[in-house]
Design a protein around this motif. Sequence first.
Motif, PDB file in Angstrom:
ATOM      1  N   MET A 144       0.851  -1.199   0.000  1.00 15.64           N
ATOM      2  CA  MET A 144       0.000   0.000   0.000  1.00 15.64           C
ATOM      3  C   MET A 144       0.883   1.243   0.000  1.00 15.64           C
ATOM      4  N   SER A 145       0.587   2.214  -0.822  1.00  9.58           N
ATOM      5  CA  SER A 145       1.394   3.416  -0.878  1.00  9.58           C
ATOM      6  C   SER A 145       1.220   4.232   0.386  1.00  9.58           C
ATOM      7  N   THR A 146       2.247   5.037   0.686  1.00 12.21           N
ATOM      8  CA  THR A 146       2.198   5.858   1.889  1.00 12.21           C
ATOM      9  C   THR A 146       1.009   6.797   1.861  1.00 12.21           C
ATOM     10  N   GLY A 147       0.787   7.469   0.740  1.00 18.20           N
ATOM     11  CA  GLY A 147      -0.314   8.417   0.661  1.00 18.20           C
ATOM     12  C   GLY A 147      -1.663   7.774   0.895  1.00 18.20           C
ATOM     13  N   LEU A 148      -1.891   6.610   0.314  1.00 19.18           N
ATOM     14  CA  LEU A 148      -3.176   5.940   0.466  1.00 19.18           C
ATOM     15  C   LEU A 148      -3.368   5.460   1.900  1.00 19.18           C
ATOM     16  N   GLY A 149      -2.301   4.961   2.526  1.00 21.91           N
ATOM     17  CA  GLY A 149      -2.402   4.528   3.917  1.00 21.91           C
ATOM     18  C   GLY A 149      -2.777   5.671   4.832  1.00 21.91           C
ATOM     19  N   THR A 150      -2.184   6.831   4.598  1.00 20.12           N
ATOM     20  CA  THR A 150      -2.503   8.004   5.406  1.00 20.12           C
ATOM     21  C   THR A 150      -3.971   8.387   5.257  1.00 20.12           C
ATOM     22  N   LEU A 151      -4.451   8.408   4.020  1.00 21.76           N
ATOM     23  CA  LEU A 151      -5.849   8.755   3.774  1.00 21.76           C
ATOM     24  C   LEU A 151      -6.792   7.758   4.435  1.00 21.76           C
ATOM     25  N   LEU A 152      -6.438   6.483   4.367  1.00 26.75           N
ATOM     26  CA  LEU A 152      -7.297   5.460   4.964  1.00 26.75           C
ATOM     27  C   LEU A 152      -7.376   5.636   6.476  1.00 26.75           C
ATOM     28  N   LEU A 153      -6.241   5.875   7.117  1.00 22.97           N
ATOM     29  CA  LEU A 153      -6.245   6.051   8.565  1.00 22.97           C
ATOM     30  C   LEU A 153      -6.998   7.305   8.992  1.00 22.97           C
ATOM     31  N   ALA A 154      -7.048   8.299   8.130  1.00 25.84           N
ATOM     32  CA  ALA A 154      -7.738   9.549   8.453  1.00 25.84           C
ATOM     33  C   ALA A 154      -9.210   9.528   8.063  1.00 25.84           C
ATOM     34  N   ASP A 155      -9.675   8.416   7.501  1.00 23.34           N
ATOM     35  CA  ASP A 155     -11.055   8.311   7.007  1.00 23.34           C
ATOM     36  C   ASP A 155     -11.981   7.867   8.133  1.00 23.34           C
ATOM     37  N   ALA A 156     -12.989   8.666   8.425  1.00 26.33           N
ATOM     38  CA  ALA A 156     -13.934   8.332   9.494  1.00 26.33           C
ATOM     39  C   ALA A 156     -14.707   7.056   9.208  1.00 26.33           C
ATOM     40  N   ARG A 157     -14.709   6.623   7.948  1.00 27.92           N
ATOM     41  CA  ARG A 157     -15.432   5.398   7.597  1.00 27.92           C
ATOM     42  C   ARG A 157     -14.618   4.139   7.849  1.00 27.92           C
ATOM     43  N   LEU A 158     -13.380   4.297   8.277  1.00 22.02           N
ATOM     44  CA  LEU A 158     -12.578   3.135   8.627  1.00 22.02           C
ATOM     45  C   LEU A 158     -13.283   2.391   9.767  1.00 22.02           C
ATOM     46  N   PRO A 159     -13.524   1.081   9.643  1.00 23.09           N
ATOM     47  CA  PRO A 159     -14.363   0.369  10.618  1.00 23.09           C
ATOM     48  C   PRO A 159     -13.628   0.037  11.910  1.00 23.09           C
ATOM     49  N   VAL A 160     -13.366   1.068  12.717  1.00 17.72           N
ATOM     50  CA  VAL A 160     -12.658   0.849  13.979  1.00 17.72           C
ATOM     51  C   VAL A 160     -13.425   1.387  15.184  1.00 17.72           C
ATOM     52  N   GLY A 161     -14.678   1.816  14.993  1.00 19.81           N
ATOM     53  CA  GLY A 161     -15.515   2.233  16.118  1.00 19.81           C
ATOM     54  C   GLY A 161     -15.494   3.697  16.450  1.00 19.81           C
ATOM     55  N   GLY A 162     -14.879   4.531  15.608  1.00 20.78           N
ATOM     56  CA  GLY A 162     -14.775   5.950  15.907  1.00 20.78           C
ATOM     57  C   GLY A 162     -16.108   6.662  16.043  1.00 20.78           C
ATOM     58  N   HIS A 163     -17.177   6.105  15.462  1.00 22.60           N
ATOM     59  CA  HIS A 163     -18.491   6.757  15.515  1.00 22.60           C
ATOM     60  C   HIS A 163     -19.080   6.757  16.930  1.00 22.60           C
ATOM     61  N   THR A 164     -18.490   5.988  17.845  1.00 23.47           N
ATOM     62  CA  THR A 164     -19.027   5.902  19.213  1.00 23.47           C
ATOM     63  C   THR A 164     -18.479   6.998  20.121  1.00 23.47           C
ATOM     64  N   TYR A 165     -17.555   7.801  19.615  1.00 23.70           N
ATOM     65  CA  TYR A 165     -16.762   8.700  20.449  1.00 23.70           C
ATOM     66  C   TYR A 165     -16.931  10.136  20.003  1.00 23.70           C
ATOM     67  N   LEU A 189     -11.288   1.757  20.818  1.00 24.99           N
ATOM     68  CA  LEU A 189     -10.821   2.177  19.498  1.00 24.99           C
ATOM     69  C   LEU A 189      -9.551   1.420  19.108  1.00 24.99           C
ATOM     70  N   GLY A 190      -8.701   1.143  20.096  1.00 29.49           N
ATOM     71  CA  GLY A 190      -7.505   0.363  19.818  1.00 29.49           C
ATOM     72  C   GLY A 190      -7.845  -1.042  19.354  1.00 29.49           C
ATOM     73  N   ARG A 191      -8.861  -1.654  19.963  1.00 28.41           N
ATOM     74  CA  ARG A 191      -9.277  -2.997  19.548  1.00 28.41           C
ATOM     75  C   ARG A 191      -9.771  -2.987  18.111  1.00 28.41           C
ATOM     76  N   GLY A 192     -10.434  -1.899  17.730  1.00 26.99           N
ATOM     77  CA  GLY A 192     -10.892  -1.797  16.345  1.00 26.99           C
ATOM     78  C   GLY A 192      -9.726  -1.799  15.367  1.00 26.99           C
ATOM     79  N   LEU A 193      -8.657  -1.100  15.710  1.00 24.95           N
ATOM     80  CA  LEU A 193      -7.474  -1.088  14.849  1.00 24.95           C
ATOM     81  C   LEU A 193      -6.767  -2.442  14.846  1.00 24.95           C
ATOM     82  N   VAL A 194      -6.745  -3.108  16.010  1.00 26.03           N
ATOM     83  CA  VAL A 194      -6.140  -4.441  16.063  1.00 26.03           C
ATOM     84  C   VAL A 194      -6.926  -5.408  15.181  1.00 26.03           C
ATOM     85  N   ARG A 195      -8.239  -5.313  15.234  1.00 23.17           N
ATOM     86  CA  ARG A 195      -9.080  -6.185  14.389  1.00 23.17           C
ATOM     87  C   ARG A 195      -8.772  -5.953  12.912  1.00 23.17           C
TER      88      ARG A 195
END
Length: 238
Positions: free
Chosen positions: A1-22, A111-117
């Motif tokens: 995965m390219s660096t730029g795409l990885g950065t965008l993915l981590l910054a995307d609120a739609r990443l399924p890691v539970g951020g919507h609960t916080y 949120l950490g568990r979401g990233l581990v998953r």
Amino acid sequence: MSTGLGTLLLADARLPVGGHTYSAGLEPALLDGMPSDRIADYIAARTRTVGLVEAAASVLAHRAVGGAAAPGPTTDGPEGVGVDAGALADVHEALLARSPSEPLRDISGLLGRGLVRLADRLWPEHPAVKALRTLGRAPQRPIALGVVAAVMGPDEAEVARVSLYDDAQTVASAALKLAPVDPVEAAGWVLGAEGVISASVAEALAVRGPDDLPARTAPQIEGWSLEHQLKTRRIFVA
């Protein structure tokens, strides 16, 4: 995965890691009477305190799993990644010591568990992901973020900026559900935080090790979190 795409993915609120609960503490702040016209100031205050500590922890976690030269014994991973599980554990403990609020530790663990998953599904055999699992069931979000970023490719400056951007964007997004706010105004808050975020990125990158991790706290935010966990009617867990 390219660096730029990885950065965008981590910054995307739609990443399924539970951020919507916080809400990054915004819901209890508004319930306690903080006016919505102070939300931009709230974002800046979080960035200088909680945000800086978490960004610096993410940078140190990134380094520990090979994002930068890590001192001490390492295990070579794919593509030259060196993993220092002991250093990663030290950073995790240092962050926990700077997180006095149990509810905030709990949500960070969620949120950490979401990233581990996410990491377990995409890179189950990666040494850095294996090291992350050794931290237990609920590694704190900044630590998991730093490890996942190191695996994806973003460098430590990018992971610091993602950590701080995500915190600001979490507040802005939550505001749209909690207050009569124009979405354009909320976007303006995040853009307006560019200066304080950039300054905090520089501070985070200057941290050399766990003992050097900033210990800046936000006592009012911590107090609000303790009150919020007792409420039976709430939209966000914190």
